[in-house]
Each structure stands twice: as C-alpha cells, then as structure tokens.
Design a protein around this motif. Sequence first.
Motif, PDB file in Angstrom:
ATOM      1  N   LEU A  75     -12.778   2.041  -2.460  1.00  0.00           N
ATOM      2  CA  LEU A  75     -12.821   3.447  -1.560  1.00  0.00           C
ATOM      3  C   LEU A  75     -11.111   3.428  -0.891  1.00  0.00           C
ATOM      4  O   LEU A  75     -10.598   4.581  -0.607  1.00  0.00           O
ATOM      5  CB  LEU A  75     -13.700   3.277  -0.486  1.00  0.00           C
ATOM      6  CG  LEU A  75     -15.036   3.653  -0.616  1.00  0.00           C
ATOM      7  CD1 LEU A  75     -16.027   3.418   0.319  1.00  0.00           C
ATOM      8  CD2 LEU A  75     -15.104   5.098  -1.150  1.00  0.00           C
ATOM      9  N   SER A  76     -10.649   2.238  -0.718  1.00  0.00           N
ATOM     10  CA  SER A  76      -9.316   2.167  -0.050  1.00  0.00           C
ATOM     11  C   SER A  76      -8.302   2.797  -1.002  1.00  0.00           C
ATOM     12  O   SER A  76      -7.079   3.071  -0.563  1.00  0.00           O
ATOM     13  CB  SER A  76      -8.985   0.831   0.110  1.00  0.00           C
ATOM     14  OG  SER A  76      -8.654  -0.013  -0.952  1.00  0.00           O
ATOM     15  N   ARG A 123      -5.695 -10.125  -0.492  1.00  0.00           N
ATOM     16  CA  ARG A 123      -5.582  -9.274  -1.640  1.00  0.00           C
ATOM     17  C   ARG A 123      -6.003  -7.664  -0.902  1.00  0.00           C
ATOM     18  O   ARG A 123      -5.474  -6.784  -1.477  1.00  0.00           O
ATOM     19  CB  ARG A 123      -6.559  -9.580  -2.762  1.00  0.00           C
ATOM     20  CG  ARG A 123      -5.698 -10.552  -3.616  1.00  0.00           C
ATOM     21  CD  ARG A 123      -6.342 -10.867  -4.966  1.00  0.00           C
ATOM     22  NE  ARG A 123      -7.980 -11.185  -4.812  1.00  0.00           N
ATOM     23  CZ  ARG A 123      -8.126 -12.755  -4.720  1.00  0.00           C
ATOM     24  NH1 ARG A 123      -7.161 -13.635  -5.082  1.00  0.00           N
ATOM     25  NH2 ARG A 123      -9.354 -13.020  -4.562  1.00  0.00           N
ATOM     26  N   LEU A 124      -7.072  -7.738  -0.338  1.00  0.00           N
ATOM     27  CA  LEU A 124      -7.509  -6.420   0.285  1.00  0.00           C
ATOM     28  C   LEU A 124      -6.718  -5.950   1.333  1.00  0.00           C
ATOM     29  O   LEU A 124      -6.235  -4.653   1.488  1.00  0.00           O
ATOM     30  CB  LEU A 124      -8.958  -6.488   0.855  1.00  0.00           C
ATOM     31  CG  LEU A 124      -9.475  -5.053   1.419  1.00  0.00           C
ATOM     32  CD1 LEU A 124      -9.604  -4.036   0.486  1.00  0.00           C
ATOM     33  CD2 LEU A 124     -10.667  -5.610   2.239  1.00  0.00           C
ATOM     34  N   ASN A 125      -5.919  -6.896   2.106  1.00  0.00           N
ATOM     35  CA  ASN A 125      -4.995  -6.398   3.315  1.00  0.00           C
ATOM     36  C   ASN A 125      -3.610  -5.849   2.357  1.00  0.00           C
ATOM     37  O   ASN A 125      -3.082  -4.873   2.976  1.00  0.00           O
ATOM     38  CB  ASN A 125      -4.765  -7.632   3.880  1.00  0.00           C
ATOM     39  CG  ASN A 125      -5.680  -7.754   5.163  1.00  0.00           C
ATOM     40  OD1 ASN A 125      -6.543  -6.990   5.558  1.00  0.00           O
ATOM     41  ND2 ASN A 125      -5.921  -9.005   5.498  1.00  0.00           N
ATOM     42  N   ALA A 126      -3.405  -6.548   1.340  1.00  0.00           N
ATOM     43  CA  ALA A 126      -2.148  -6.013   0.592  1.00  0.00           C
ATOM     44  C   ALA A 126      -2.618  -4.687  -0.095  1.00  0.00           C
ATOM     45  O   ALA A 126      -1.564  -3.800  -0.098  1.00  0.00           O
ATOM     46  CB  ALA A 126      -1.877  -7.121  -0.553  1.00  0.00           C
ATOM     47  N   ARG A 127      -3.558  -4.467  -0.524  1.00  0.00           N
ATOM     48  CA  ARG A 127      -3.999  -2.974  -1.012  1.00  0.00           C
ATOM     49  C   ARG A 127      -3.967  -2.106   0.077  1.00  0.00           C
ATOM     50  O   ARG A 127      -3.674  -1.006   0.069  1.00  0.00           O
ATOM     51  CB  ARG A 127      -5.356  -3.092  -1.775  1.00  0.00           C
ATOM     52  CG  ARG A 127      -5.982  -1.885  -1.986  1.00  0.00           C
ATOM     53  CD  ARG A 127      -7.073  -1.876  -3.139  1.00  0.00           C
ATOM     54  NE  ARG A 127      -6.468  -2.472  -4.472  1.00  0.00           N
ATOM     55  CZ  ARG A 127      -7.354  -2.420  -5.433  1.00  0.00           C
ATOM     56  NH1 ARG A 127      -8.683  -2.010  -5.262  1.00  0.00           N
ATOM     57  NH2 ARG A 127      -6.949  -2.943  -6.437  1.00  0.00           N
ATOM     58  N   LEU A 128      -4.441  -2.323   1.489  1.00  0.00           N
ATOM     59  CA  LEU A 128      -4.337  -1.404   2.552  1.00  0.00           C
ATOM     60  C   LEU A 128      -3.055  -0.917   2.632  1.00  0.00           C
ATOM     61  O   LEU A 128      -2.744   0.329   2.960  1.00  0.00           O
ATOM     62  CB  LEU A 128      -5.047  -2.105   3.585  1.00  0.00           C
ATOM     63  CG  LEU A 128      -6.760  -2.359   3.663  1.00  0.00           C
ATOM     64  CD1 LEU A 128      -7.019  -3.150   4.898  1.00  0.00           C
ATOM     65  CD2 LEU A 128      -7.498  -1.353   3.614  1.00  0.00           C
ATOM     66  N   ARG A 129      -2.001  -2.135   2.832  1.00  0.00           N
ATOM     67  CA  ARG A 129      -0.687  -1.871   3.096  1.00  0.00           C
ATOM     68  C   ARG A 129      -0.059  -0.756   2.040  1.00  0.00           C
ATOM     69  O   ARG A 129       0.504   0.108   2.189  1.00  0.00           O
ATOM     70  CB  ARG A 129       0.064  -2.955   3.209  1.00  0.00           C
ATOM     71  CG  ARG A 129      -0.227  -3.661   4.544  1.00  0.00           C
ATOM     72  CD  ARG A 129       0.898  -4.912   4.705  1.00  0.00           C
ATOM     73  NE  ARG A 129       0.596  -5.778   3.593  1.00  0.00           N
ATOM     74  CZ  ARG A 129      -0.168  -7.002   3.577  1.00  0.00           C
ATOM     75  NH1 ARG A 129      -0.904  -7.129   4.684  1.00  0.00           N
ATOM     76  NH2 ARG A 129      -0.257  -7.665   2.518  1.00  0.00           N
TER      77      ARG A 129
END
Length: 263
Positions: free
Chosen positions: A126-127, A148-154
């Motif tokens: 979804l991000s 990894r998820l935080n990197a995708r958010l950025r």
Amino acid sequence: MGIGLDAVTALSPVGDSRAGEVLRLRREISRMQRRRSEHPLLPLDPAFASLLPEEGLQTGAAYTVTSSPGLVLALLSAASQKGLWCAVVGMPTLGVEAAAGFGIDLERLILVPDPGERWLAVTSALSEVVPLIAVHPGTRMRDADASRLNARLRDRGCTLLVTESPATGIWPQSEGSIRIHDPHWHGLGAGWGLLSDCTVTVTAQTRRAPMPSSVQVRLPGSRGGVEALAADLSSLPARRDVTVFDNGTAAPPVDISRWAAAG
C-alpha cells in the motif's frame, strides 16, 4: 479508479489464499500509479495544528500512536478531506460509519481488517501508492524489516501511523509519538443518561520537537469527529489595574475583583 471498499473487504482471508490476495492487491495498486508526494507535510485537523511544530505530519515518516480508533480516524480526516487516499490495516473493530462521522471520504479509504501475519506485506504494498496509512501490527517485527519499510516510506513519501501495543512495542525509527490520556466521558448521571462526548488530552513528541506538546479536545465530539475546546477564561488571573504617576513611578496594583460598584 483505485480500490474501493468492496474490493478490499476480501482482504482478510484465511490459509494460503492470503498470498494470492496480496498479489491481487499489488496489481490493483499498480493501476493507481501514484507519483511521489511533492508536499513535505500532510494536513492535520485544526484541533491538532498546535501539536506539531510544522502543524502537519511529515511525509516519508512513521509515527507511534495510541491504539484508539477515534485518534486514528481524527489523524486521517484532514488528509482525506483534501482528496488524499488513506488506508487502515489490521483494525477489524474500526467502523465505516465512524469514519464517515470524522469526515473521511469512504470512496478513498482502503480497509484491510484482518491481514494476519501478512500485515507487513500489505502495508509495504500500500505504501507504493497510498500517502497515509494507519496499521496495527499483528506481530512484532525485526529491526531489519522495519528499516526496509522505513526506507520505502521515505522513497515514496508515505506517512505511517503505527498503533502501539505491549505485544509489538514501539515502532523502530519512529519520527515521533501522538498519544491520548486522561479521558473523561460526559453525559452519564447517577446511573442514567447517554454518553455524549469525551474530553481527552492529546500529547505529541517528535525528534524535531523533543519537548512534549499537548492540547485538550473532545474525541469524539457531540457530533462525532474531533472538536477543539474553547479557552477557559475562568482560569485566568484576576485583572489588576496599574496607575502610573507623572514622575514615572507606578502605584501598587489594585485587584478590582475585590471592589463592588456603588450606584
């Protein structure tokens, strides 16, 4: 265009069919083809504007929030009213009628009530296209997965609201926290009456503003949604007049609240 409510109600299957549903979700998301947000902030309800120094949520960041449906919906409402897509993952008790009461556009709301252990895969998918996601983690995640998820958010400019619980702990690398406390319900008498609204204190603390900031609001208010509380003037100190003489000196202040008017 996009994923409506009917399309996502099936995203809580059991067994091996979950993998197929996640793949179907990815295909639906790819059709939306959202570009990365060019705005550094997502809007907040005016009642929350003073909580954060920027008066909005940072894009590409994750926030730890109290596991309260009312707080989650209040934080989603302003962005939704601006026409942005929102998603809620892993919160089966969150009601559609309550979301509408907060002014959230149901046509741009994605609900994934019970993703099970695949909550991380769903959130990550979804991000890619949804700018604001609220998620209740079903399991504790590893630091490597969080990174990894935080990197995708950025990279995608997506903002994540992660509800906290004793089982999952605090989200790693969180930009800040938004929590509610001191709830006080109104409307009940001595064993009778109806609940009308709830007064709570909302406190925020971020990396950029480590000193906590708090506001009092009604959550929910008498008409649903979030309502700012008017300033209580009765708590202000009594007015004191000061007389200044010609030589520049000031006479002792007089508390006029102790004087009675004669007529």
